[in-house]
Design a protein around this motif. Structure first.
Motif, short mmCIF file in Angstrom:
data_model
loop_
_atom_site.label_atom_id
_atom_site.label_comp_id
_atom_site.label_asym_id
_atom_site.label_seq_id
_atom_site.Cartn_x
_atom_site.Cartn_y
_atom_site.Cartn_z
N ARG A 153 0.87 -1.19 0.00
CA ARG A 153 0.00 0.00 0.00
C ARG A 153 0.89 1.22 0.00
O ARG A 153 1.70 1.39 0.91
N THR A 205 -11.32 -7.20 -6.87
CA THR A 205 -12.15 -6.86 -5.71
C THR A 205 -13.40 -7.75 -5.64
O THR A 205 -14.04 -8.01 -6.66
N ARG A 233 -1.57 -7.57 -8.62
CA ARG A 233 -2.77 -6.82 -9.03
C ARG A 233 -2.62 -5.40 -8.52
O ARG A 233 -2.60 -5.17 -7.32
#
Ligand SMILES: O=C(O)CCC(=O)C(=O)O
Length: 275
Positions: free
Chosen positions: A73, A159, A211
């Protein structure tokens, strides 16, 4: 298996139909949202950040699991990419914020790369509005886009989302078997979704694929944003940004229609520091 509506952003779109899908299902996919030259610039700007960044988060406990120990992140992105600043000013993306949160009445909640790595397990399903459990209400308090910078596939962590769960009662009701689908989409697409819809990052079962999503949501101006841009983007950088982005990042103050002003400097609009 439910599915999300899909639109083609490379051709003229019926935006009323997009927002109807947003409200009915809590999310939809616009393929070809990002034009190929802009996508290539975003990928090039972010590639060195992604390769230099370690996976996992340093916070102990629930958050380590929530953020994923095989997931990278990366925040503070306005420092690194003019292409990202350009995407932040996209009028279609702006329309989502203006429509659900009120024009000029919201911050960028976070603009982070979420790179789900090989072997990552599924993220806990959640509603984004539960960032602010005491502030939830019938109207939206947060709305988000996930821009696909690589293809999102069933295997690499697309997702997971439960269409229609934006209307389900309860704080975080369980998702029945078969009620969720995967937001599979080609690179350049956008998943636009409500803060009320139940979703989470998918498992990455590949051996070698990352991803990469650019997770970028807005939250109402009276809420504290998830990402602290004022500590990661310097005043010098902020001075060079478009006015909309200065506002989104909190370098301009919030003036609700009724009530006081928030985010002031010397009891004036923070924008006075921008010169
Ligand atoms: O990466 C994704 O697909 C979703 C991530 C997410 O919902 C989150 O971290 O809050």
């Amino acid at each position: 298996m439910p599915e999300l509506s899909r639109f083609d952003g490379g051709a003229p779109i019926d935006w009323d139909a997009v927002w109807r899908a947003f409200e009915a299902d809590g999310g939809l996919i616009v393929e070809r949202f990002i034009a190929p030259p802009l996508l290539a610039r975003l990928q090039a700007d972010f590639a060195p950040l992604i390769s230099a960044h370690p996976p996992g988060s340093t916070t102990e406990g629930l958050w380590t699991t929530f953020h994923g120990d095989r997931t990278k992140r990366i925040t503070g992105l306005p420092n690194h990419s003019d292409a990202w600043v350009e995407l932040l000013c996209d009028p279609r993306y702006q329309e989502m914020g203006d429509r659900y949160l009120g024009a000029g009445d919201y911050w960028l909640n976070t603009g982070q790369l979420i790179c789900i790595g090989p072997g990552e397990s599924p993220q806990m399903l959640h509603r984004d509005e539960l960032n602010w459990p005491h502030a939830t209400r019938e109207e939206e308090i947060t709305v988000t886009a996930i821009f696909a910078l690589t293809d999102f596939t069933e295997e690499n962590g697309a997702t997971v989302i439960a269409p229609g769960s934006n209307h389900w009662d309860g704080v975080l009701p369980p998702v029945p078997e078969g009620a969720a689908c995967r937001a599979t989409m080609p690179a350049g697409s956008a998943l636009l979704y409500s803060g009320k819809v139940i979703h989470g990052g998918g498992a990455n079962t590949t051996r070698d694929q990352w991803r990469v999503g650019l997770h970028a949501g807005f939250c109402r101006g009276w809420l504290r944003a998830e990402e602290n841009f004022q500590l990661t983007v310097s005043l010098e950088t902020a001075k060079r940004l478009p006015e909309r982005v200065q506002h989104l990042l909190g370098f301009r103050s919030y003036h609700p229609e009724f009530g006081g002003r928030l985010g002031l400097v010397d009891y004036d609009d923070a924008a006075r520091l921008l010169g």
